[in-house]
Design a protein around this motif. Structure first.
Motif, PDB file in Angstrom:
ATOM      1  N   GLY A  34      16.787   6.678  -4.796  1.00 45.98           N
ATOM      2  CA  GLY A  34      16.123   5.167  -5.483  1.00 45.98           C
ATOM      3  C   GLY A  34      17.173   4.592  -6.046  1.00 45.98           C
ATOM      4  N   TRP A  35      16.686   3.467  -6.579  1.00 40.67           N
ATOM      5  CA  TRP A  35      17.464   2.248  -7.297  1.00 40.67           C
ATOM      6  C   TRP A  35      16.929   2.062  -8.783  1.00 40.67           C
ATOM      7  CZ3 TRP A  35      21.747   0.023  -5.093  1.00 40.67           C
ATOM      8  CH2 TRP A  35      22.137   0.378  -3.675  1.00 40.67           C
ATOM      9  N   SER A  49      11.719   3.784  -5.419  1.00 40.86           N
ATOM     10  CA  SER A  49      12.213   5.087  -4.923  1.00 40.86           C
ATOM     11  C   SER A  49      11.655   5.232  -3.515  1.00 40.86           C
ATOM     12  CB  SER A  49      11.924   6.200  -6.163  1.00 40.86           C
ATOM     13  OG  SER A  49      10.537   6.559  -6.273  1.00 40.86           O
ATOM     14  N   THR A  56       7.287   5.661  -0.591  1.00 45.61           N
ATOM     15  CA  THR A  56       7.774   4.856  -1.498  1.00 45.61           C
ATOM     16  C   THR A  56       6.943   4.393  -2.972  1.00 45.61           C
ATOM     17  OG1 THR A  56       6.818   2.927  -0.416  1.00 45.61           O
ATOM     18  CG2 THR A  56       9.040   3.621   0.295  1.00 45.61           C
ATOM     19  N   TYR A  58       7.291   1.485  -6.157  1.00 44.99           N
ATOM     20  CA  TYR A  58       7.848   0.545  -6.740  1.00 44.99           C
ATOM     21  C   TYR A  58       7.438   0.155  -8.195  1.00 44.99           C
ATOM     22  CZ  TYR A  58       8.948  -0.818  -1.943  1.00 44.99           C
ATOM     23  OH  TYR A  58       9.630  -0.623  -0.521  1.00 44.99           O
ATOM     24  N   ILE A  68      12.387  -0.995  -0.337  1.00 42.73           N
ATOM     25  CA  ILE A  68      13.416   0.322  -0.161  1.00 42.73           C
ATOM     26  C   ILE A  68      13.225   0.826   1.195  1.00 42.73           C
ATOM     27  CG2 ILE A  68      11.698   1.755  -1.407  1.00 42.73           C
ATOM     28  CD1 ILE A  68      14.352   3.109  -2.726  1.00 42.73           C
ATOM     29  N   SER A  69      14.313   1.291   1.541  1.00 46.81           N
ATOM     30  CA  SER A  69      14.221   2.192   2.990  1.00 46.81           C
ATOM     31  C   SER A  69      15.367   3.011   3.062  1.00 46.81           C
ATOM     32  CB  SER A  69      14.334   1.210   4.338  1.00 46.81           C
ATOM     33  OG  SER A  69      15.416   0.332   4.182  1.00 46.81           O
ATOM     34  N   ARG A  70      15.277   3.996   4.155  1.00 50.62           N
ATOM     35  CA  ARG A  70      16.623   5.101   4.020  1.00 50.62           C
ATOM     36  C   ARG A  70      16.771   5.237   5.212  1.00 50.62           C
ATOM     37  NH1 ARG A  70      15.092  10.111   0.518  1.00 50.62           N
ATOM     38  NH2 ARG A  70      16.866  11.119   1.795  1.00 50.62           N
ATOM     39  N   VAL A  77      20.509   4.880   1.585  1.00 51.35           N
ATOM     40  CA  VAL A  77      19.213   4.274   1.060  1.00 51.35           C
ATOM     41  C   VAL A  77      19.643   2.550   0.793  1.00 51.35           C
ATOM     42  CG1 VAL A  77      19.761   4.596  -1.491  1.00 51.35           C
ATOM     43  CG2 VAL A  77      17.506   4.071  -0.574  1.00 51.35           C
ATOM     44  N   TYR A  78      18.563   1.946   1.231  1.00 50.36           N
ATOM     45  CA  TYR A  78      18.755   0.398   1.108  1.00 50.36           C
ATOM     46  C   TYR A  78      17.766  -0.240   0.222  1.00 50.36           C
ATOM     47  CZ  TYR A  78      21.066   1.547   5.494  1.00 50.36           C
ATOM     48  OH  TYR A  78      21.894   2.081   6.518  1.00 50.36           O
ATOM     49  N   LEU A  79      18.054  -1.321  -0.349  1.00 49.44           N
ATOM     50  CA  LEU A  79      17.010  -2.118  -1.184  1.00 49.44           C
ATOM     51  C   LEU A  79      17.507  -3.472  -0.708  1.00 49.44           C
ATOM     52  CD1 LEU A  79      15.082  -1.905  -3.366  1.00 49.44           C
ATOM     53  CD2 LEU A  79      17.065  -2.560  -5.109  1.00 49.44           C
ATOM     54  N   CYS A  94      22.344   3.168  -7.731  1.00 46.36           N
ATOM     55  CA  CYS A  94      21.527   4.028  -6.845  1.00 46.36           C
ATOM     56  C   CYS A  94      21.589   5.524  -7.237  1.00 46.36           C
ATOM     57  CB  CYS A  94      22.128   4.083  -5.356  1.00 46.36           C
ATOM     58  SG  CYS A  94      23.880   4.524  -5.104  1.00 46.36           S
TER      59      CYS A  94
END
Length: 118
Positions: A34-35, A49, A56, A58, A68-70, A77-79, A94
């Protein structure tokens, strides 16, 4: 195990940024990632997350703007942040729920600054 975040910077209101965070080390598996973000004078708060299966979650203040993805193969993990607002300015961290040698704990990245300003 270490988490290394990247991708922050200065962007104008309405702009976009993409954050990345990679977990590295040996003999571990990653559960949820998560972020979070923390603005000056405020508490750290969850942004988004994602579970290992891709589900997901938010915060209301980013729904429809952030994604968000991974990549499980890369433990990354990306945001994706779009339509950024000045109030999105914060240090973004993160987080990962990691199991290593039967021990499970949270790991945190070093934080990356996102500044939204004209």
């Amino acid at each position: 195990v270490q988490l290394q975040a990247s991708g922050g910077g200065l962007v104008q209101p309405g702009g976009s940024l993409r954050l990345s965070c990679a977990a590295s080390g040996s003999s571990f598996s990653v559960n949820a990632m998560g972020w979070y973000r923390q603005a000056p004078g405020k508490q750290r708060e969850l942004v988004a997350s994602i579970t290992s299966g891709g589900s997901t979650n938010y915060a209301d203040f980013v729904k429809g703007r952030f994604t968000i993805s991974r990549d499980n193969a890369k433990n990354t993990v990306y945001l994706e942040m779009n339509s950024l607002k000045p109030e999105d300015t914060a240090v973004y961290y993160c987080n990962a729920d990691i199991v290593r040698f039967l021990s499970r704990r949270d790991y945190w990245g070093q934080g990356t600054q996102v500044t939204v300003s004209s």
